[in-house]
Enzyme design. Structure first.
Site, mmCIF file in Angstrom:
data_model
loop_
_atom_site.group_PDB
_atom_site.id
_atom_site.type_symbol
_atom_site.label_atom_id
_atom_site.label_comp_id
_atom_site.label_asym_id
_atom_site.label_seq_id
_atom_site.Cartn_x
_atom_site.Cartn_y
_atom_site.Cartn_z
ATOM 1 N NE ARG A 142 -3.880 0.517 1.944
ATOM 2 C CZ ARG A 142 -5.115 0.577 2.452
ATOM 3 N NH1 ARG A 142 -5.381 1.377 3.468
ATOM 4 N NH2 ARG A 142 -6.088 -0.153 1.947
ATOM 5 C CG HIS A 192 -8.294 -0.066 -2.854
ATOM 6 N ND1 HIS A 192 -7.497 -1.154 -2.574
ATOM 7 C CD2 HIS A 192 -8.919 0.261 -1.682
ATOM 8 C CE1 HIS A 192 -7.632 -1.470 -1.294
ATOM 9 N NE2 HIS A 192 -8.482 -0.638 -0.736
ATOM 10 C CD GLN A 208 -12.991 -2.209 -0.831
ATOM 11 O OE1 GLN A 208 -12.244 -2.169 0.126
ATOM 12 N NE2 GLN A 208 -14.189 -2.790 -0.785
ATOM 13 C CG ASP A 233 -14.082 5.984 -1.167
ATOM 14 O OD1 ASP A 233 -14.135 5.726 0.052
ATOM 15 O OD2 ASP A 233 -13.036 5.945 -1.821
ATOM 16 C CB CYS A 267 -14.238 0.682 -0.189
ATOM 17 S SG CYS A 267 -13.607 2.365 -0.034
ATOM 18 N NE ARG A 321 -10.351 -5.523 0.230
ATOM 19 C CZ ARG A 321 -9.546 -4.522 0.661
ATOM 20 N NH1 ARG A 321 -10.090 -3.506 1.309
ATOM 21 N NH2 ARG A 321 -8.264 -4.520 0.418
HETATM 22 N N1 CP Z 1 -11.281 -0.315 2.233
HETATM 23 C C1 CP Z 1 -10.022 -0.371 2.699
HETATM 24 O O1 CP Z 1 -9.055 -0.503 1.934
HETATM 25 O O2 CP Z 1 -9.932 -0.309 4.045
HETATM 26 P P1 CP Z 1 -8.576 -0.065 4.853
HETATM 27 O O3 CP Z 1 -8.052 1.303 4.454
HETATM 28 O O4 CP Z 1 -8.970 -0.140 6.297
HETATM 29 O O5 CP Z 1 -7.596 -1.132 4.464
#
Ligand code: CP
Length: 337
Positions: A123, A150, A153, A245, A285, A313
């Protein structure tokens, strides 16, 4: 190949070859329809096995580095526990202890890291950083969120929509809000699956034109209809799936107040959901800012599938890791876990 949605739930694997062995996943446009089918089918098999109490862990001896340069709950925990449930070992690094936080070159960092692990989950901020990691890595690299995309997701959302609504190519999706990494991901998801997607976002906050153009080129082959509009009502009208979002993604927190004013008309509330098709579902998400991009009433409504989405997830990431780490030849029968 188009996706045979009716065959998705069939016992996995249905393919003689594993189309994802050793690959990277940096964005959904990396995937072919065949690869997406394999992933979602495997995720459903993973989920069935897990729900039935099957704790088989066939990936003992494999190891995964999970590097989080931004905060995370869902992605970090689901990747870590998902890998462990597959039998793999994990090493998790946060921002302060990240492999990339000391100024060592990306090349040196990756060339060392891949001597220890079989996959890198990262990430980070710029998509180009992920691309550079992938360029140097001989092991699979997975985007666990970047400023632009992402994909993990997106996969969980596709699985959730499939479970609640069926054939994705028949769905009309409305995404309301910031043209951020999730908006880019939904453009690529729609182009891949052939569903209709309308993004409603204010001027200055719409998806990047180059990503929209790339998705439209792919949509011409899949039959997806992609639109970006300013007005919320036209996106919501008749939608089967309504998604939003946060208005200020990670890194844009300082703009929160200004964005809250700009996006005030973009809150998803019960009146907005009433414009959608009967039986429409709501997705987010998470983390959500209740009372900003979405009302409490919508978050807590029966049509809100946000916790199914979060659970998925785990299943898609187990599927992803199991296919990326597996041999190119899948067994001819039985379910891979
Ligand atoms: N939706 C998502 O990626 O959540 P986090 O940022 O908690 O990993």
């Amino acid at each position: 190949m188009t996706i045979n949605w009716a065959a998705l739930d069939a016992p996995y694997p249905t393919l003689a070859k594993n189309p994802l062995a050793g690959r990277d996943l940096l964005r959904l446009s990396d995937l072919t329809a065949e690869q997406l089918h394999a992933l979602l089918s495997c995720a459903l098999a993973q989920k069935r096995a897990w729900k039935s109490g099957d704790l088989t862990a066939p990936y003992a001896g494999k190891s995964v580095a999970i590097i989080m340069e931004k905060p995370s709950l869902r992605t970090r925990v689901s990747f870590e526990l998902g890998a462990k449930r597959l039998g793999a070992q994990t090493t998790v690094m946060g921002d302060a202890t990240s492999a990339f936080s000391r100024g060592e070159s990306i090349k040196d960092t990756v060339m060392v890291l891949e001597r220890y692990v079989d996959a890198i989950v990262l990430r980070t901020y710029a998509q180009s950083r992920l691309e550079e990691v992938a360029q140097h890595a001989s092991v699979p690299v997975v985007n666990a969120l970047s400023d632009d995309f992402h994909p993990c997701q997106g996969l969980a959302d596709l699985l959730t929509i499939y479970e609640h609504k069926g054939d994705l190519s028949k769905q009309r999706i409305a995404y309301i809000g910031d043209g951020n990494n999730m908006a880019h991901t939904y453009l690529e998801a729609a182009a891949l699956t052939g569903c209709d997607l309308t993004i409603a976002a204010p001027p200055g906050y719409q998806p990047r034109p180059d990503y929209l153009r790339q998705a439209q080129e792919r949509a011409a082959m899949s039959g997806a209809k992609l639109k970006v509009v300013e007005e919320v009502g036209s996106a919501l009208a008749g939608a089967d799936v309504v998604i939003t979002d946060t208005w200020a993604s990670m890194g844009a927190e300082a703009e929160h107040d200004e964005r809250a004013r700009t996006f005030a008309a973009y809150q998803v509330d019960a009146a907005g959901i009433a414009e959608a098709a009967p039986g429409a579902i709501f997705l987010h998400c998470l983390p959500a800012h209740r009372g900003e991009e979405v009302s409490d009433e919508v978050m807590d409504a029966p049509y809100s599938k946000i916790y199914d989405e979060a659970e998925n997830r785990l299943h898609v990431q187990k599927a992803l890791l199991s296919l990326l780490l597996a041999d190119p030849c899948l067994p001819e029968t039985g379910e891979r876990r």
